[in-house]
Design an enzyme around this catalytic site. Structure first.
Site, PDB file in Angstrom:
ATOM      1  N   TYR A  25      -4.785   6.365  -3.839  1.00  0.00           N
ATOM      2  CA  TYR A  25      -5.812   5.853  -4.760  1.00  0.00           C
ATOM      3  C   TYR A  25      -7.187   5.964  -4.114  1.00  0.00           C
ATOM      4  O   TYR A  25      -8.050   5.115  -4.274  1.00  0.00           O
ATOM      5  CB  TYR A  25      -5.483   4.399  -5.131  1.00  0.00           C
ATOM      6  CG  TYR A  25      -5.903   4.045  -6.548  1.00  0.00           C
ATOM      7  CD1 TYR A  25      -5.316   4.664  -7.641  1.00  0.00           C
ATOM      8  CD2 TYR A  25      -6.902   3.095  -6.785  1.00  0.00           C
ATOM      9  CE1 TYR A  25      -5.704   4.351  -8.937  1.00  0.00           C
ATOM     10  CE2 TYR A  25      -7.292   2.780  -8.082  1.00  0.00           C
ATOM     11  CZ  TYR A  25      -6.682   3.418  -9.154  1.00  0.00           C
ATOM     12  OH  TYR A  25      -7.066   3.105 -10.441  1.00  0.00           O
ATOM     13  N   GLN A  28      -9.746  11.278  -4.613  1.00  0.00           N
ATOM     14  CA  GLN A  28      -9.214  12.024  -5.753  1.00  0.00           C
ATOM     15  C   GLN A  28      -8.247  11.186  -6.579  1.00  0.00           C
ATOM     16  O   GLN A  28      -8.197  11.312  -7.805  1.00  0.00           O
ATOM     17  CB  GLN A  28      -8.492  13.294  -5.259  1.00  0.00           C
ATOM     18  CG  GLN A  28      -9.415  14.347  -4.686  1.00  0.00           C
ATOM     19  CD  GLN A  28     -10.297  14.997  -5.739  1.00  0.00           C
ATOM     20  OE1 GLN A  28      -9.935  15.093  -6.918  1.00  0.00           O
ATOM     21  NE2 GLN A  28     -11.467  15.440  -5.336  1.00  0.00           N
ATOM     22  N   ASP A  82      -4.401  15.509   3.813  1.00  0.00           N
ATOM     23  CA  ASP A  82      -3.494  16.607   4.185  1.00  0.00           C
ATOM     24  C   ASP A  82      -2.825  16.409   5.539  1.00  0.00           C
ATOM     25  O   ASP A  82      -1.670  16.776   5.726  1.00  0.00           O
ATOM     26  CB  ASP A  82      -4.289  17.925   4.189  1.00  0.00           C
ATOM     27  CG  ASP A  82      -4.997  18.126   2.865  1.00  0.00           C
ATOM     28  OD1 ASP A  82      -4.315  18.471   1.890  1.00  0.00           O
ATOM     29  OD2 ASP A  82      -6.221  17.902   2.802  1.00  0.00           O
ATOM     30  N   HIS A 107      -4.631  20.556  -2.486  1.00  0.00           N
ATOM     31  CA  HIS A 107      -5.070  21.498  -1.451  1.00  0.00           C
ATOM     32  C   HIS A 107      -3.783  22.132  -0.910  1.00  0.00           C
ATOM     33  O   HIS A 107      -2.768  21.441  -0.774  1.00  0.00           O
ATOM     34  CB  HIS A 107      -5.832  20.729  -0.368  1.00  0.00           C
ATOM     35  CG  HIS A 107      -6.395  21.572   0.739  1.00  0.00           C
ATOM     36  ND1 HIS A 107      -6.730  22.902   0.591  1.00  0.00           N
ATOM     37  CD2 HIS A 107      -6.673  21.265   2.037  1.00  0.00           C
ATOM     38  CE1 HIS A 107      -7.201  23.368   1.742  1.00  0.00           C
ATOM     39  NE2 HIS A 107      -7.175  22.394   2.629  1.00  0.00           N
ATOM     40  N   GLY A 133     -14.238  13.477  -5.347  1.00  0.00           N
ATOM     41  CA  GLY A 133     -13.531  12.567  -6.245  1.00  0.00           C
ATOM     42  C   GLY A 133     -14.445  11.851  -7.231  1.00  0.00           C
ATOM     43  O   GLY A 133     -14.146  11.774  -8.428  1.00  0.00           O
ATOM     44  N   ASP A 190     -10.824  27.957   1.589  1.00  0.00           N
ATOM     45  CA  ASP A 190     -11.386  26.607   1.722  1.00  0.00           C
ATOM     46  C   ASP A 190     -11.751  26.337   3.186  1.00  0.00           C
ATOM     47  O   ASP A 190     -12.860  25.895   3.495  1.00  0.00           O
ATOM     48  CB  ASP A 190     -10.347  25.591   1.237  1.00  0.00           C
ATOM     49  CG  ASP A 190     -10.884  24.174   1.218  1.00  0.00           C
ATOM     50  OD1 ASP A 190     -11.627  23.853   0.282  1.00  0.00           O
ATOM     51  OD2 ASP A 190     -10.570  23.400   2.142  1.00  0.00           O
ATOM     52  N   GLU A 194     -15.548  25.948   4.879  1.00  0.00           N
ATOM     53  CA  GLU A 194     -15.961  24.767   5.649  1.00  0.00           C
ATOM     54  C   GLU A 194     -16.411  25.168   7.056  1.00  0.00           C
ATOM     55  O   GLU A 194     -17.439  24.721   7.552  1.00  0.00           O
ATOM     56  CB  GLU A 194     -14.785  23.794   5.827  1.00  0.00           C
ATOM     57  CG  GLU A 194     -14.346  23.084   4.578  1.00  0.00           C
ATOM     58  CD  GLU A 194     -12.963  22.458   4.717  1.00  0.00           C
ATOM     59  OE1 GLU A 194     -12.495  21.888   3.732  1.00  0.00           O
ATOM     60  OE2 GLU A 194     -12.345  22.549   5.787  1.00  0.00           O
ATOM     61  N   GLU A 225     -39.448  19.583   8.336  1.00  0.00           N
ATOM     62  CA  GLU A 225     -39.473  20.940   7.805  1.00  0.00           C
ATOM     63  C   GLU A 225     -38.042  21.475   7.596  1.00  0.00           C
ATOM     64  O   GLU A 225     -37.733  22.074   6.575  1.00  0.00           O
ATOM     65  CB  GLU A 225     -40.249  21.857   8.770  1.00  0.00           C
ATOM     66  CG  GLU A 225     -40.157  23.336   8.462  1.00  0.00           C
ATOM     67  CD  GLU A 225     -40.579  23.668   7.038  1.00  0.00           C
ATOM     68  OE1 GLU A 225     -41.466  22.997   6.514  1.00  0.00           O
ATOM     69  OE2 GLU A 225     -39.975  24.594   6.448  1.00  0.00           O
ATOM     70  N   SER A 252     -43.386  30.638  -2.478  1.00  0.00           N
ATOM     71  CA  SER A 252     -44.642  31.386  -2.341  1.00  0.00           C
ATOM     72  C   SER A 252     -44.305  32.834  -1.962  1.00  0.00           C
ATOM     73  O   SER A 252     -43.241  33.097  -1.400  1.00  0.00           O
ATOM     74  CB  SER A 252     -45.493  30.767  -1.229  1.00  0.00           C
ATOM     75  OG  SER A 252     -44.865  31.002   0.015  1.00  0.00           O
TER      76      SER A 252
HETATM   77  P1  NDP Z   1      -8.365  10.106   0.713  1.00  0.00           P
HETATM   78  O1  NDP Z   1      -8.674  10.090   2.169  1.00  0.00           O
HETATM   79  O2  NDP Z   1      -9.383   9.512  -0.205  1.00  0.00           O
HETATM   80  O3  NDP Z   1      -6.969   9.362   0.500  1.00  0.00           O
HETATM   81  C1  NDP Z   1      -6.877   8.027   0.609  1.00  0.00           C
HETATM   82  C2  NDP Z   1      -5.493   7.621   0.149  1.00  0.00           C
HETATM   83  O4  NDP Z   1      -4.523   8.113   1.079  1.00  0.00           O
HETATM   84  C3  NDP Z   1      -5.368   6.139   0.108  1.00  0.00           C
HETATM   85  O5  NDP Z   1      -4.581   5.826  -1.015  1.00  0.00           O
HETATM   86  C4  NDP Z   1      -4.648   5.842   1.414  1.00  0.00           C
HETATM   87  O6  NDP Z   1      -3.815   4.713   1.363  1.00  0.00           O
HETATM   88  C5  NDP Z   1      -3.743   7.028   1.557  1.00  0.00           C
HETATM   89  N1  NDP Z   1      -3.357   7.226   2.955  1.00  0.00           N
HETATM   90  C6  NDP Z   1      -4.177   7.471   4.001  1.00  0.00           C
HETATM   91  N2  NDP Z   1      -3.455   7.554   5.146  1.00  0.00           N
HETATM   92  C7  NDP Z   1      -2.167   7.345   4.791  1.00  0.00           C
HETATM   93  C8  NDP Z   1      -0.947   7.305   5.521  1.00  0.00           C
HETATM   94  N3  NDP Z   1      -0.907   7.518   6.850  1.00  0.00           N
HETATM   95  N4  NDP Z   1       0.187   7.063   4.839  1.00  0.00           N
HETATM   96  C9  NDP Z   1       0.165   6.873   3.502  1.00  0.00           C
HETATM   97  N5  NDP Z   1      -0.952   6.901   2.747  1.00  0.00           N
HETATM   98  C10 NDP Z   1      -2.097   7.140   3.380  1.00  0.00           C
HETATM   99  O7  NDP Z   1      -7.959  11.562   0.285  1.00  0.00           O
HETATM  100  P2  NDP Z   1      -8.717  12.523  -0.715  1.00  0.00           P
HETATM  101  O8  NDP Z   1      -8.616  11.956  -2.099  1.00  0.00           O
HETATM  102  O9  NDP Z   1     -10.041  12.893  -0.161  1.00  0.00           O
HETATM  103  O10 NDP Z   1      -7.805  13.821  -0.618  1.00  0.00           O
HETATM  104  C11 NDP Z   1      -6.545  13.848  -1.268  1.00  0.00           C
HETATM  105  C12 NDP Z   1      -6.165  15.306  -1.484  1.00  0.00           C
HETATM  106  O11 NDP Z   1      -7.137  15.904  -2.336  1.00  0.00           O
HETATM  107  C13 NDP Z   1      -6.136  16.133  -0.210  1.00  0.00           C
HETATM  108  O12 NDP Z   1      -5.101  17.072  -0.324  1.00  0.00           O
HETATM  109  C14 NDP Z   1      -7.486  16.848  -0.228  1.00  0.00           C
HETATM  110  O13 NDP Z   1      -7.504  18.083   0.482  1.00  0.00           O
HETATM  111  C15 NDP Z   1      -7.634  17.091  -1.720  1.00  0.00           C
HETATM  112  N6  NDP Z   1      -9.014  17.300  -2.154  1.00  0.00           N
HETATM  113  C16 NDP Z   1      -9.971  16.404  -1.815  1.00  0.00           C
HETATM  114  C17 NDP Z   1     -11.269  16.572  -2.251  1.00  0.00           C
HETATM  115  C18 NDP Z   1     -12.324  15.563  -1.941  1.00  0.00           C
HETATM  116  O14 NDP Z   1     -13.455  15.758  -2.378  1.00  0.00           O
HETATM  117  N7  NDP Z   1     -12.044  14.488  -1.220  1.00  0.00           N
HETATM  118  C19 NDP Z   1     -11.657  17.739  -3.078  1.00  0.00           C
HETATM  119  C20 NDP Z   1     -10.540  18.561  -3.465  1.00  0.00           C
HETATM  120  C21 NDP Z   1      -9.271  18.353  -2.989  1.00  0.00           C
HETATM  121  P3  NDP Z   1      -4.245   3.329   2.088  1.00  0.00           P
HETATM  122  O15 NDP Z   1      -5.071   2.639   1.076  1.00  0.00           O
HETATM  123  O16 NDP Z   1      -2.942   2.661   2.334  1.00  0.00           O
HETATM  124  O17 NDP Z   1      -4.973   3.696   3.330  1.00  0.00           O
END
Ligand code: NDP
Length: 338
Positions: A25, A28, A82, A107, A133, A190, A194, A225, A252
């Site tokens: 949650y 994304q 990931d 991803h 997200g 991707d 980066e 600048e 310019s």
């Molecule tokens: P986030 O870092 O926002 O994910 C957070 C979520 O992951 C939370 O629900 C968290 O739970 C959970 N989490 C973190 N660590 C763990 C763990 N060790 N075990 C279980 N749950 C865990 O991720 P993103 O939304 O940024 O990325 C999600 C996917 O989307 C990835 O594959 C990313 O590459 C892809 N993506 C992301 C983009 C972006 O802009 N961020 C863009 C396009 C794709 P808790 O609350 O318990 O910590």
């Protein structure tokens, strides 16, 4: 040329009678869960900890664990970082999947580099928004779309593509379009973007700063600048809107000529061996192995690099200018382009 899927290519009725489980949650997860539900899809959400429990309830979702949500899902969206897929998915997700579930990644990394093995019988799809997200939710609410990349790695059920396209439509991406790709192409491009674009920006800024300051110019003026004024944001916005070369006409004539002259000089300098090495190291798994070892080592090198860059005079100068310019930078602009 890649095929581009549009609104008419996605059929939300593909998801009728099926439940979409959104795992995670965070950036994304929340946005995609809300968009899908607003599109009329039955959504359940799962998270490891209690961190987002209140948010989920406020958003009208019943909080579930990752395993509970997975067990309820016909389509399971993996919206977790990931680098933890290899640890979390085999433990909390794979054993709980319905036999013919569709697993959707945002991803391709963990699948492409074989850090996870999705159980046989399940579809493996990719719906990768090219949008942060918050933007995924914000643009959806404004009735606008955002581009994404879509792929099917395994079509076990014969309906992986319609499912992936229905998900892309449900999150609001088909309004802008979804480009067909593969897990390999999405992952490598991707990472390359980066590592080359991102690192190029850092090196360009740090080297330019060092060169100008060594030549005796005031660090604050130099930083303003190079970055601090926010002008760069407007330049990139104009490049997006009008085209990289077309947008030079708003600069310019001196700037216009100088940019093209220096760009040609650099291009004439020959191919950049570093780019070739980076693509090879991404394709042959050298980088994935380096990143795996870094994680196993407790992110030691990352902390060291973070410290080294943070200690640079450019960063301190930027902080000084940023503090002063906070207000004008907050609305996304920093000043008029030259
Ligand atoms: P986030 O870092 O926002 O994910 C957070 C979520 O992951 C939370 O629900 C968290 O739970 C959970 N989490 C973190 N660590 C763990 C763990 N060790 N075990 C279980 N749950 C865990 O991720 P993103 O939304 O940024 O990325 C999600 C996917 O989307 C990835 O594959 C990313 O590459 C892809 N993506 C992301 C983009 C972006 O802009 N961020 C863009 C396009 C794709 P808790 O609350 O318990 O910590």
């Amino acid at each position: 040329m890649a095929r581009i899927f549009e609104e008419r290519d996605g059929d939300l009725s593909t998801l009728e009678g099926r439940t979409v489980a959104v795992l995670g949650y965070g950036n994304q997860g929340r946005s995609q869960a809300l968009n899908l539900r607003d599109s009329g899809v039955a959504v359940v959400v799962g998270n490891r900890s209690d961190r987002f429990r209140d948010d989920m309830r406020e958003d009208g979702f019943e909080p579930h664990t990752l395993s509970e949500a997975t067990a309820l899902g016909d389509v399971v969206m993996v919206l977790l970082p990931d680098e933890i897929h290899h640890e979390v998915l085999p433990r909390d997700v794979f054993g709980f999947l319905k036999p013919e579930a569709t697993v959707v990644f945002a991803h391709g990394y963990s699948v492409h580099f074989r850090e996870v093995e999705v159980p046989e019988g399940c579809d493996i799809c990719l719906v990768a928004p090219k949008m942060v997200g918050l933007g995924v939710r914000d643009l959806f609410l404004k009735g606008r779309g955002f581009p994404s990349l879509v792929a099917v790695h395994r079509d076990a059920t014969g309906r992986a593509w319609p499912t992936a396209l229905a998900v892309a439509k449900g999150i609001g991406s088909l309004r802008a379009g979804a480009w067909e790709t593969t897990f390999e192409e999405e992952t490598i491009t991707d990472l390359f973007g980066e590592q080359v674009g991102g690192s190029g920006a850092i090196v360009g800024l740090f080297r330019s700063f060092e060169t100008l300051v060594a030549a005796g110019y005031d660090p604050d003026v130099v930083e303003l600048e190079l970055l601090g004024s926010g002008e760069l944001v407007e330049v990139i916005r104009a490049q997006l809107r009008h085209g990289v070369i077309e947008s030079l006409s708003v600069h310019s004539p001196t700037s216009h000529f100088g940019q093209l002259h220096r760009a040609q000089e650099l291009l004439d300098g020959g191919g950049d061996d570093r780019l070739g090495r980076i693509i090879r190291e991404l394709q042959d798994g050298t980088f994935a192995e380096l990143w795996r070892r870094e994680r196993a080592d407790g992110y030691r090198r990352m902390r060291e690099l973070q410290r080294r860059f943070t200690d640079h005079e450019f960063v301190r100068t930027q902080a000084r200018n940023r503090k002063r310019l906070r207000e004008s930078l907050e609305d996304g602009t920093g000043g008029p382009p030259s």
